[in-house]
Structure formats: structure tokens, C-alpha cells
Design a protein around this motif. Structure first.
Motif, PDB file in Angstrom:
ATOM      1  N   GLY A   6      17.619  -2.447  12.788  1.00  0.00           N
ATOM      2  CA  GLY A   6      17.515  -1.985  11.411  1.00  0.00           C
ATOM      3  C   GLY A   6      16.175  -1.318  11.145  1.00  0.00           C
ATOM      4  N   LEU A   7      16.116  -0.665   9.993  1.00  0.00           N
ATOM      5  CA  LEU A   7      14.906   0.048   9.590  1.00  0.00           C
ATOM      6  C   LEU A   7      14.091  -0.885   8.686  1.00  0.00           C
ATOM      7  CD1 LEU A   7      14.962   3.769   8.444  1.00  0.00           C
ATOM      8  CD2 LEU A   7      13.307   2.125   7.587  1.00  0.00           C
ATOM      9  N   SER A   8      12.903  -1.233   9.118  1.00  0.00           N
ATOM     10  CA  SER A   8      12.045  -2.127   8.342  1.00  0.00           C
ATOM     11  C   SER A   8      11.380  -1.385   7.183  1.00  0.00           C
ATOM     12  CB  SER A   8      10.984  -2.743   9.253  1.00  0.00           C
ATOM     13  OG  SER A   8       9.974  -3.365   8.490  1.00  0.00           O
ATOM     14  N   VAL A  10       9.172   2.597   5.925  1.00  0.00           N
ATOM     15  CA  VAL A  10       8.576   3.906   6.149  1.00  0.00           C
ATOM     16  C   VAL A  10       7.185   3.835   5.565  1.00  0.00           C
ATOM     17  CG1 VAL A  10       8.728   6.370   5.666  1.00  0.00           C
ATOM     18  CG2 VAL A  10      10.808   4.997   5.837  1.00  0.00           C
ATOM     19  N   ILE A  12       3.568   5.390   4.263  1.00  0.00           N
ATOM     20  CA  ILE A  12       2.864   6.553   3.714  1.00  0.00           C
ATOM     21  C   ILE A  12       1.377   6.220   3.720  1.00  0.00           C
ATOM     22  CG2 ILE A  12       2.551   8.028   1.686  1.00  0.00           C
ATOM     23  CD1 ILE A  12       5.437   7.384   0.867  1.00  0.00           C
ATOM     24  N   ALA A  25       4.734   4.104  -9.426  1.00  0.00           N
ATOM     25  CA  ALA A  25       5.317   3.441 -10.596  1.00  0.00           C
ATOM     26  C   ALA A  25       5.538   4.444 -11.721  1.00  0.00           C
ATOM     27  CB  ALA A  25       4.410   2.302 -11.058  1.00  0.00           C
ATOM     28  N   LEU A  28       8.041   7.586 -10.051  1.00  0.00           N
ATOM     29  CA  LEU A  28       9.367   7.268  -9.509  1.00  0.00           C
ATOM     30  C   LEU A  28       9.907   5.934 -10.024  1.00  0.00           C
ATOM     31  CD1 LEU A  28       9.065   8.429  -5.768  1.00  0.00           C
ATOM     32  CD2 LEU A  28       9.901   9.706  -7.753  1.00  0.00           C
ATOM     33  N   GLY A  29       9.102   5.220 -10.788  1.00  0.00           N
ATOM     34  CA  GLY A  29       9.588   3.952 -11.337  1.00  0.00           C
ATOM     35  C   GLY A  29       9.793   2.881 -10.292  1.00  0.00           C
ATOM     36  N   ILE A  30       9.059   2.951  -9.190  1.00  0.00           N
ATOM     37  CA  ILE A  30       9.180   1.913  -8.155  1.00  0.00           C
ATOM     38  C   ILE A  30       7.824   1.230  -7.999  1.00  0.00           C
ATOM     39  CG2 ILE A  30      11.175   2.857  -6.928  1.00  0.00           C
ATOM     40  CD1 ILE A  30       9.381   4.299  -5.024  1.00  0.00           C
ATOM     41  N   LEU A  50      12.637  -1.647  -1.720  1.00  0.00           N
ATOM     42  CA  LEU A  50      13.728  -0.843  -2.284  1.00  0.00           C
ATOM     43  C   LEU A  50      15.076  -1.537  -2.117  1.00  0.00           C
ATOM     44  CD1 LEU A  50      12.546   2.661  -1.059  1.00  0.00           C
ATOM     45  CD2 LEU A  50      12.459   1.790  -3.390  1.00  0.00           C
ATOM     46  N   ASN A  52      17.129  -2.442   0.408  1.00  0.00           N
ATOM     47  CA  ASN A  52      17.603  -2.419   1.801  1.00  0.00           C
ATOM     48  C   ASN A  52      16.474  -2.171   2.799  1.00  0.00           C
ATOM     49  OD1 ASN A  52      17.310   0.232   0.833  1.00  0.00           O
ATOM     50  ND2 ASN A  52      18.701   1.039   2.386  1.00  0.00           N
ATOM     51  N   ALA A  53      15.372  -1.627   2.348  1.00  0.00           N
ATOM     52  CA  ALA A  53      14.227  -1.315   3.220  1.00  0.00           C
ATOM     53  C   ALA A  53      13.001  -1.147   2.316  1.00  0.00           C
ATOM     54  CB  ALA A  53      14.502  -0.060   4.028  1.00  0.00           C
ATOM     55  N   ILE A  55       9.001   0.750   1.478  1.00  0.00           N
ATOM     56  CA  ILE A  55       7.948   1.742   1.677  1.00  0.00           C
ATOM     57  C   ILE A  55       6.650   0.948   1.857  1.00  0.00           C
ATOM     58  CG2 ILE A  55       6.593   3.604   0.623  1.00  0.00           C
ATOM     59  CD1 ILE A  55       9.435   4.411   1.189  1.00  0.00           C
ATOM     60  N   VAL A  82       7.506   5.322  10.966  1.00  0.00           N
ATOM     61  CA  VAL A  82       8.725   4.607  10.596  1.00  0.00           C
ATOM     62  C   VAL A  82       8.789   3.366  11.479  1.00  0.00           C
ATOM     63  CG1 VAL A  82      10.122   6.050  12.161  1.00  0.00           C
ATOM     64  CG2 VAL A  82      11.242   4.781  10.328  1.00  0.00           C
TER      65      VAL A  82
ATOM     66  N   MET B   1      13.257   6.792 -16.347  1.00  0.00           N
ATOM     67  CA  MET B   1      12.887   6.577 -14.943  1.00  0.00           C
ATOM     68  C   MET B   1      14.005   7.060 -14.009  1.00  0.00           C
ATOM     69  SD  MET B   1       9.938   5.609 -14.218  1.00  0.00           S
ATOM     70  CE  MET B   1       8.512   5.430 -15.292  1.00  0.00           C
ATOM     71  N   PRO B   2      13.649   7.477 -12.805  1.00  0.00           N
ATOM     72  CA  PRO B   2      14.667   8.075 -11.915  1.00  0.00           C
ATOM     73  C   PRO B   2      15.674   7.081 -11.340  1.00  0.00           C
ATOM     74  CG  PRO B   2      12.493   8.136 -10.905  1.00  0.00           C
ATOM     75  CD  PRO B   2      12.295   7.662 -12.296  1.00  0.00           C
ATOM     76  N   ILE B   4      15.785   4.608  -8.918  1.00  0.00           N
ATOM     77  CA  ILE B   4      15.943   4.638  -7.461  1.00  0.00           C
ATOM     78  C   ILE B   4      16.604   3.357  -6.978  1.00  0.00           C
ATOM     79  CG2 ILE B   4      14.567   4.499  -5.325  1.00  0.00           C
ATOM     80  CD1 ILE B   4      12.908   6.808  -6.628  1.00  0.00           C
ATOM     81  N   GLY B   6      17.458   2.448  -3.533  1.00  0.00           N
ATOM     82  CA  GLY B   6      17.434   2.130  -2.105  1.00  0.00           C
ATOM     83  C   GLY B   6      17.000   3.310  -1.274  1.00  0.00           C
ATOM     84  N   LEU B  50      21.436   2.705  11.287  1.00  0.00           N
ATOM     85  CA  LEU B  50      20.727   1.495  11.727  1.00  0.00           C
ATOM     86  C   LEU B  50      21.206   0.259  10.963  1.00  0.00           C
ATOM     87  CD1 LEU B  50      17.154   2.998  12.042  1.00  0.00           C
ATOM     88  CD2 LEU B  50      18.668   2.373  13.916  1.00  0.00           C
ATOM     89  N   ASN B  52      21.134  -0.916   7.791  1.00  0.00           N
ATOM     90  CA  ASN B  52      20.662  -0.932   6.402  1.00  0.00           C
ATOM     91  C   ASN B  52      20.250   0.446   5.902  1.00  0.00           C
ATOM     92  OD1 ASN B  52      18.440  -0.952   8.177  1.00  0.00           O
ATOM     93  ND2 ASN B  52      17.102  -1.838   6.627  1.00  0.00           N
TER      94      ASN B  52
END
Lengths: 136, 136
Positions: A6-8, A10, A12, A25, A28-30, A50, A52-53, A55, A82, B1-2, B4, B6, B50, B52
Motif C-alpha cells: 500500500g501507499l503510506s 506522499v 512535500i 488548511a 485546501l481545507g486539510i 486523508l 486512505n493515505a 501527506i 512517495v 472548502m474544496p 477533499i 482522500g 496499491l 488504498n
């Protein structure tokens, strides 16, 4: 085979972790979680979950960190690596080594104490790939 | 807010899609699916599922494609963008625009017919972010 599960995350690379978290925040509201330091890797970081994975926002705390060198080339920051999960890092590293993939640096630990290693981007499509040992 | 919802995929730009798929299978034991073409975006691509989230391998088919320009700067390929899911692309684009984030190019469709748009990396931590409208 390295047994990728699986993808842990990504990652930045950012020059200012607090400003980056605020920007994500506001734009993108995250929301990024608590800031942690990993002196072994020469970085401080924060995760945005997020569901399932994740950032990973990473800021160098040492000028010798590979992240510091990345920011010299990309001062505004950018996509850095990644990370894939694997059940057994030793098995994974033996398998990729046999397939001709070199490691980038030495295996180490992430902020959660999981064993990690980076692969040489020249051997994996020009992309920096991290492997993280994760027990489910 | 967008809104998001996942992480959809991480994209790696590659100069040769078949060679890249073979390399991932041989080196990491992960398999890319069927190759699809997206003439609107000027690319052909293949996904590695993968579980997820996915890796997207993208090769330009048009010299005007942004992927072609990326490969001019990074001939071996590399991490190109990260894609997040959102429930409503129009709502998401209105929200990010209001937060001062510009789009990169026009909204379009991916190979599955989902609506997509890219955001200007200068406005999002130096990272190219794609938003994909996904109905669960």
C-alpha cells in the motif's frame, strides 16, 4: 519480491512547516497534525491524514539533510518522495538489491519508530521511493 | 472548502511507459494495468493499484503536453503530481479560487471520464496538485 502493501504517504518538502500547514488548511481545507522532529533524518515534519493515505510535510533542521539540498534546488518546495508500506524491510531491501536497485543512504527509523529506507531515484523511474516497515 | 476526500494517486512521468511498467514489476513487484490514452491531456498512462491508492505512470504523446516539458527538464522521469478526490469539482474550484489558488490549465476529463483540474504549483507549496471529481 519486496512485498509492497500500500501507499503510506506522499512527502512535500517545505521551507517553513508552520506556514505550509496553514496554507493547506486555508487553501485546501486539510489539516496537518502535530509537528514531530526526527533528528536522525535531520527533519521536522507533520502529517495530513486523508483517510486512505497521508501527506507528509517535511522541513529540514540540518543543512546536511537531503531535504535541505532539495530546497536549494527548489526554494518554494515541492513533491519530494512517495512511501510504500512493506511487511519486512530486510526482505524488501534484499529483493530490490537483487533486482539491481541501490539504496539512497542507510536504513533508519521514522518518527513513529518504524524502520525505513530510501531507494536511489536513478534506479526507480527517477522518483525517490521510501519503503516503510509496517505491521498490520 | 474544496471538500477533499482522500488521495487518489501519485503520478510519475516516464519517457517510456512499457519500460516503466516492466521496471516496476521487476524491481518492486508491483504491476501496472492496461495502457489507456487520453488525447485531451496529450498522454498515455497506466495505473498501479496499491489497494488504498494508485501510482499513475504517464508518458506524453504530444510535444505540447506539460508532461513532455517536465521530461525535458527531467529526462529520466520523476514524481509529477499528486491527485486528491473531491465530491464536486465546481465547488472545489470555487473554494480554492476564493482562497487565492489559481488553476493550471483548464478543467478536463481523465481516462475514466471523471472531471479533473490541476492547481498552480506556485500557489500550493510548489507541488502540482490535481483534483478529481469522484462519486462514491
Amino acid at each position: 519480491m519486496p512485498n509492497i502493501k500500500g501507499l503510506s504517504h506522499v512527502a512535500i518538502a517545505v521551507p517553513d512547516l508552520e506556514a505550509a500547514a496553514q496554507a493547506l488548511a486555508a487553501k485546501l481545507g486539510i489539516n496537518a497534525g502535530p509537528i514531530k522532529e526526527n533528528p536522525q533524518q535531520g527533519v521536522r515534519l507533520s502529517y495530513v491524514d486523508l483517510g486512505n493515505a497521508r501527506i507528509e510535510l517535511i522541513q529540514p533542521i540540518s543543512p546536511d539533510s537531503p531535504i535541505a539540498k532539495f530546497l536549494e534546488r527548489n526554494p518554494a518546495g515541492g513533491l519530494h518522495h512517495v512511501c510504500f508500506n512493506t511487511e519486512d524491510l530486510d526482505v524488501a531491501l534484499a529483493a530490490v538489491t537483487q533486482a539491481g536497485v541501490r539504496q539512497a543512504g542507510k536504513a533508519g527509523l521514522n518518527v513513529h519508530g518504524d524502520r525505513i529506507a530510501f531507494l536511489n531515484p536513478k534506479d526507480v523511474l527517477g522518483a525517490l521511493v521510501e519503503l516503510e516497515e509496517k505491521h498490520e
